[in-house]
Enzyme design. Structure first.
Site, PDB file in Angstrom:
ATOM      1  N   LYS A  27      -3.352 -28.936 -38.166  1.00  0.00           N
ATOM      2  CA  LYS A  27      -4.064 -27.497 -38.017  1.00  0.00           C
ATOM      3  C   LYS A  27      -5.517 -28.053 -38.273  1.00  0.00           C
ATOM      4  O   LYS A  27      -5.796 -27.863 -39.401  1.00  0.00           O
ATOM      5  CB  LYS A  27      -3.665 -26.301 -38.816  1.00  0.00           C
ATOM      6  CG  LYS A  27      -3.780 -25.002 -38.299  1.00  0.00           C
ATOM      7  CD  LYS A  27      -5.490 -24.661 -38.068  1.00  0.00           C
ATOM      8  CE  LYS A  27      -6.003 -24.367 -39.303  1.00  0.00           C
ATOM      9  NZ  LYS A  27      -7.580 -24.340 -39.041  1.00  0.00           N
ATOM     10  N   GLY A  67      -9.992 -29.559 -48.066  1.00  0.00           N
ATOM     11  CA  GLY A  67     -10.781 -28.486 -47.803  1.00  0.00           C
ATOM     12  C   GLY A  67     -11.386 -28.160 -49.241  1.00  0.00           C
ATOM     13  O   GLY A  67     -11.308 -28.910 -50.177  1.00  0.00           O
ATOM     14  N   SER A  68     -11.515 -26.747 -49.324  1.00  0.00           N
ATOM     15  CA  SER A  68     -12.239 -26.279 -50.461  1.00  0.00           C
ATOM     16  C   SER A  68     -11.245 -25.833 -51.510  1.00  0.00           C
ATOM     17  O   SER A  68      -9.969 -25.404 -51.196  1.00  0.00           O
ATOM     18  CB  SER A  68     -13.149 -25.177 -50.013  1.00  0.00           C
ATOM     19  OG  SER A  68     -12.062 -24.159 -49.639  1.00  0.00           O
ATOM     20  N   THR A 120      -9.642 -22.276 -50.911  1.00  0.00           N
ATOM     21  CA  THR A 120      -8.277 -22.391 -49.747  1.00  0.00           C
ATOM     22  C   THR A 120      -7.212 -23.112 -50.582  1.00  0.00           C
ATOM     23  O   THR A 120      -5.882 -22.610 -50.203  1.00  0.00           O
ATOM     24  CB  THR A 120      -8.833 -23.135 -48.589  1.00  0.00           C
ATOM     25  OG1 THR A 120     -10.027 -22.472 -47.829  1.00  0.00           O
ATOM     26  CG2 THR A 120      -7.897 -23.104 -47.566  1.00  0.00           C
ATOM     27  N   ALA A 121      -7.649 -24.115 -51.404  1.00  0.00           N
ATOM     28  CA  ALA A 121      -6.293 -24.579 -51.899  1.00  0.00           C
ATOM     29  C   ALA A 121      -5.652 -23.980 -52.758  1.00  0.00           C
ATOM     30  O   ALA A 121      -4.326 -23.885 -52.828  1.00  0.00           O
ATOM     31  CB  ALA A 121      -6.997 -25.786 -52.781  1.00  0.00           C
ATOM     32  N   GLU A 127      -6.729 -32.585 -51.414  1.00  0.00           N
ATOM     33  CA  GLU A 127      -7.887 -33.160 -51.494  1.00  0.00           C
ATOM     34  C   GLU A 127      -9.063 -32.219 -51.461  1.00  0.00           C
ATOM     35  O   GLU A 127      -9.289 -31.633 -50.408  1.00  0.00           O
ATOM     36  CB  GLU A 127      -8.212 -34.214 -50.534  1.00  0.00           C
ATOM     37  CG  GLU A 127      -6.955 -35.442 -50.603  1.00  0.00           C
ATOM     38  CD  GLU A 127      -7.114 -36.647 -49.676  1.00  0.00           C
ATOM     39  OE1 GLU A 127      -7.489 -36.683 -48.488  1.00  0.00           O
ATOM     40  OE2 GLU A 127      -6.695 -37.785 -49.896  1.00  0.00           O
ATOM     41  N   CYS A 143     -17.706 -34.530 -49.071  1.00  0.00           N
ATOM     42  CA  CYS A 143     -17.087 -34.295 -50.292  1.00  0.00           C
ATOM     43  C   CYS A 143     -17.416 -35.120 -51.480  1.00  0.00           C
ATOM     44  O   CYS A 143     -17.567 -34.600 -52.684  1.00  0.00           O
ATOM     45  CB  CYS A 143     -15.452 -34.256 -50.298  1.00  0.00           C
ATOM     46  SG  CYS A 143     -14.727 -35.743 -49.725  1.00  0.00           S
ATOM     47  N   GLU A 159     -20.398 -26.656 -55.860  1.00  0.00           N
ATOM     48  CA  GLU A 159     -20.531 -27.596 -54.478  1.00  0.00           C
ATOM     49  C   GLU A 159     -21.361 -26.740 -53.474  1.00  0.00           C
ATOM     50  O   GLU A 159     -20.972 -25.777 -53.099  1.00  0.00           O
ATOM     51  CB  GLU A 159     -19.075 -27.900 -53.855  1.00  0.00           C
ATOM     52  CG  GLU A 159     -19.043 -29.002 -52.877  1.00  0.00           C
ATOM     53  CD  GLU A 159     -17.824 -29.189 -52.457  1.00  0.00           C
ATOM     54  OE1 GLU A 159     -17.078 -28.306 -51.982  1.00  0.00           O
ATOM     55  OE2 GLU A 159     -17.614 -30.300 -51.872  1.00  0.00           O
TER      56      GLU A 159
HETATM   57  P1  NAD Z   1     -11.864 -24.910 -46.076  1.00  0.00           P
HETATM   58  O1  NAD Z   1     -11.304 -24.866 -47.206  1.00  0.00           O
HETATM   59  O2  NAD Z   1     -12.630 -23.487 -45.568  1.00  0.00           O
HETATM   60  O3  NAD Z   1     -11.027 -25.078 -44.631  1.00  0.00           O
HETATM   61  C1  NAD Z   1     -10.208 -26.175 -44.468  1.00  0.00           C
HETATM   62  C2  NAD Z   1      -9.041 -25.961 -43.691  1.00  0.00           C
HETATM   63  O4  NAD Z   1      -8.094 -24.808 -44.189  1.00  0.00           O
HETATM   64  C3  NAD Z   1      -9.502 -25.495 -42.385  1.00  0.00           C
HETATM   65  O5  NAD Z   1      -8.644 -26.100 -41.458  1.00  0.00           O
HETATM   66  C4  NAD Z   1      -9.104 -23.966 -42.434  1.00  0.00           C
HETATM   67  O6  NAD Z   1      -8.907 -23.397 -41.203  1.00  0.00           O
HETATM   68  C5  NAD Z   1      -7.766 -24.216 -43.249  1.00  0.00           C
HETATM   69  N1  NAD Z   1      -7.490 -22.845 -44.000  1.00  0.00           N
HETATM   70  C6  NAD Z   1      -8.387 -21.918 -44.445  1.00  0.00           C
HETATM   71  N2  NAD Z   1      -7.810 -20.870 -45.017  1.00  0.00           N
HETATM   72  C7  NAD Z   1      -6.515 -21.165 -44.958  1.00  0.00           C
HETATM   73  C8  NAD Z   1      -5.150 -20.581 -45.389  1.00  0.00           C
HETATM   74  N3  NAD Z   1      -5.208 -19.385 -46.130  1.00  0.00           N
HETATM   75  N4  NAD Z   1      -4.251 -21.009 -45.198  1.00  0.00           N
HETATM   76  C9  NAD Z   1      -4.075 -22.297 -44.679  1.00  0.00           C
HETATM   77  N5  NAD Z   1      -5.057 -22.943 -43.993  1.00  0.00           N
HETATM   78  C10 NAD Z   1      -6.449 -22.257 -44.213  1.00  0.00           C
HETATM   79  O7  NAD Z   1     -12.704 -26.102 -46.082  1.00  0.00           O
HETATM   80  P2  NAD Z   1     -14.050 -26.504 -45.144  1.00  0.00           P
HETATM   81  O8  NAD Z   1     -15.238 -25.613 -45.437  1.00  0.00           O
HETATM   82  O9  NAD Z   1     -13.487 -26.554 -43.713  1.00  0.00           O
HETATM   83  O10 NAD Z   1     -14.177 -27.920 -45.806  1.00  0.00           O
HETATM   84  C11 NAD Z   1     -15.360 -28.163 -46.729  1.00  0.00           C
HETATM   85  C12 NAD Z   1     -14.673 -28.328 -47.998  1.00  0.00           C
HETATM   86  O11 NAD Z   1     -13.428 -29.579 -47.961  1.00  0.00           O
HETATM   87  C13 NAD Z   1     -15.348 -28.818 -49.096  1.00  0.00           C
HETATM   88  O12 NAD Z   1     -14.892 -28.248 -50.313  1.00  0.00           O
HETATM   89  C14 NAD Z   1     -15.189 -30.080 -49.214  1.00  0.00           C
HETATM   90  O13 NAD Z   1     -15.508 -30.821 -50.337  1.00  0.00           O
HETATM   91  C15 NAD Z   1     -13.796 -30.362 -48.931  1.00  0.00           C
HETATM   92  N6  NAD Z   1     -13.285 -31.962 -48.509  1.00  0.00           N
HETATM   93  C16 NAD Z   1     -12.811 -32.483 -49.369  1.00  0.00           C
HETATM   94  C17 NAD Z   1     -12.520 -33.834 -48.833  1.00  0.00           C
HETATM   95  C18 NAD Z   1     -11.522 -34.818 -49.982  1.00  0.00           C
HETATM   96  O14 NAD Z   1     -11.440 -35.872 -49.507  1.00  0.00           O
HETATM   97  N7  NAD Z   1     -11.558 -34.496 -51.269  1.00  0.00           N
HETATM   98  C19 NAD Z   1     -12.926 -34.582 -47.776  1.00  0.00           C
HETATM   99  C20 NAD Z   1     -13.873 -33.593 -46.971  1.00  0.00           C
HETATM  100  C21 NAD Z   1     -13.878 -32.431 -47.385  1.00  0.00           C
END
Ligand code: NAD
Length: 490
Positions: A181, A234-235, A238-239, A256, A289, A387
């Site tokens: 996704k 992701g963030s 959301t995690a 991650e 990130c 962040e």
């Molecule tokens: P985000 O958490 O908003 O979204 C990431 C993904 O999660 C998207 O595909 C989104 O559609 C999905 N999502 C959102 N809500 C969800 C839910 N309730 N259930 C399942 N999936 C859901 O993050 P973003 O804004 O897309 O990315 C930026 C973040 O990602 C920053 O915090 C950045 O540091 C982090 N990031 C981390 C790494 C790493 O390897 N540690 C790498 C790149 C980005």
């Protein structure tokens, strides 16, 4: 409304889901817009819980066949995917740049070749996975890396195809099937990946691409009882939601997440190298990130360092990411611009000073944000602790090693840290005290794919990379076999 093929940068992109080796439309769509042109790019399928069910069902159906495919054959298909990526680097790069605004130059020369490398690396690694037998009083312990089942992979927009394939490749290599996704702000290259895997001969249902919004398609996917692994990048907020959804079925997770990493500049550092490392943190408009967004510099060299950094930053060219000469493109989305600007405004309101930038690049319009450096920031302030995910750095000074380490470790994150120092012994001492998944000494961003990757504290759960990816995507099984003629003692 159904969706079909749309031309993006002259490349046909099918914007429907890819489920069970077929394109599947959704009842509704959403529009993805380009941060480069400001205009709409395509209408994308907006996944529903029913679509998520169909994607998981396809992954479940394909699982036994793919899991039973000999490792060498799986590896050959993954190499064929890498070949297909390499043949289409220009197209993938052009689409990704229009979709998320990152530099075309980086996509062509760095990111897309790395996408191919992700497949090659895990294909090769699969064939040399450790299988060392252990012996216990004549009993043989043999460890097998069994595939776990359908994996839900959820990825962000800042490096869409690179981060997606960083998970897709090991999951598939291990013999799992996948539902990917991608992020709704940059969904297009995931759709192209589906085409490439089909071209490479990956059987139907082994990779599925579910498009849509996180709280809808994403939530349905990670809540699904048929999913055996959730790989998320992701963030932190959301995690938390994903971990809560995964709890219902105890689905194992790899997370991650974000960072607020420090760059420590010691007085004994090469001053040009230190300034180069600092200015590199504006790459991808700071939407990285791992970016070392908190610069901590030893008091005695702070003035000289600041001069070198501002000289370099002044030479950065901001503009259309498709131009070869551009160093910094736009932010991914108007909402991201608002978010970044909100952080900076609030910091300025509580006493920070913008030595560089401090606001959107009004001359360029759109979502361009000026590279920003803030001084006069308090350690416990929002701008130091949270962040931003934009081209915004803070600068603080320290007096000695102890203070440097204390400031470096004083956030809830622990993704990475970068050190500039001319003293190896100091590098070793400081590194040992830092909380970080990756520490770079006099360098940044270089990494061997065999090494573990991930974050401590709120920067993540678990490690991926090398055999750590296989640890996560496999159910390890230990089989203990008795020596010939062995009898249980009465
Ligand atoms: P985000 O958490 O908003 O979204 C990431 C993904 O999660 C998207 O595909 C989104 O559609 C999905 N999502 C959102 N809500 C969800 C839910 N309730 N259930 C399942 N999936 C859901 O993050 P973003 O804004 O897309 O990315 C930026 C973040 O990602 C920053 O915090 C950045 O540091 C982090 N990031 C981390 C790494 C790493 O390897 N540690 C790498 C790149 C980005």
């Amino acid at each position: 409304m159904t969706t079909r093929q749309t031309l993006v940068a002259d490349v046909p992109v099918d914007t429907r889901h890819w489920i069970g080796g077929r394109r599947v439309a959704s009842a509704r769509t959403f529009t993805t817009t380009s941060p480069v042109t400001g205009g709409p790019l395509a209408e994308i399928a907006r996944g529903t819980p029913e679509d998520a069910d169909a994607a998981v069902a396809a992954a479940q159906e394909a699982f036994p066949g793919w899991a039973a495919t000999p490792a060498g054959e799986r590896a050959a298909v993954l190499h064929a995917v890498a070949d297909a990526v390499e043949r289409r680097i220009e197209e993938l790069a052009a689409v990704e740049t229009l979709d998320n605004g990152a530099l075309l130059r980086s996509h062509r020369l760095g990111v897309m070749p790395r996408v191919a490398q992700n497949f090659r690396f895990f294909a090769d690694r699969l064939l040399v996975l450790g299988h060392e037998d252990l012996d216990t009083r004549g009993h043989t312990n043999r460890v097998a890396w069994d595939p776990a089942g359908p994996c839900a992979l959820i990825t962000p927009w800042n490096a869409p195809l690179m981060l997606a394939t960083w998970k897709v490749a090991p999951a598939l290599a291990a013999g799992n099937t996948v539902v990917l996704k991608p992020a709704e702000w940059s969904p297009l290259t995931a759709s192209l990946l589906a085409d490439l895997t089909q071209e490479a001969g990956l059987p139907p249902g082994v990779l599925n691409v579910l498009q849509g919004h996180g709280p809808e398609a994403g939530h349905a996917l990670v809540s699904h009882p048929g999913v055996r692994r959730i790989g998320f990048t992701g963030s932190v907020p959301t995690a938390r939601r994903i971990a809560a959804a995964a709890a219902a079925h105890l689905t194992p997770l790899s997370l991650e997440l974000g960072g607020k990493s420090p760059l420590l500049v010691f007085a004994d550092a090469d001053p040009d190298l230190a300034a180069d490392l600092a200015v590199e943190q504006f790459d991808n408009a700071g939407q990285v990130c791992l970016a070392a967004t908190r610069i901590l510099v030893e008091e005695s060299v702070a003035e000289d360092f600041l001069r070198r950094l501002t000289d370099r930053a002044a030479r950065l060219r901001q503009g259309d990411p498709r131009q070869e000469t551009t160093d910094i493109g736009p932010l991914v989305h108007p909402r991201q611009l608002e978010r970044v600007d909100g952080f900076v405004r609030r910091a300025l309101a509580v006493g920070a000073r913008a030595v560089l930038g401090g606001g959107p690049h009004t001359g360029l319009g759109g979502t361009y944000y000026r590279p920003t450096l803030l001084t006069g920031v308090a350690q416990d302030s929002e701008i130091v602790q949270e962040e931003v995910f934009g081209p915004v750095l803070t600068l603080q000074t320290f007096r000695d090693e102890d203070e440097a380490v204390r400031l470096a470790n004083d956030t809830r994150f622990g993704l990475a840290a970068t050190l500039a120092t001319g003293d190896r012994a100091r590098a070793d001492r400081v590194t040992a005290r830092l909380v970080a998944g990756t520490v770079w000494v006099n360098c940044f961003f270089v990494r061997d794919l065999r090494a573990p990757f991930g974050g401590s504290r709120h920067s993540g759960v678990g490690r991926e990379g090398g055999d750590w990816s296989f640890d996560f995507y496999c159910d390890l099984k230990n089989t203990v076999t008795a020596p010939k003629g062995w009898r249980a003692h009465g």
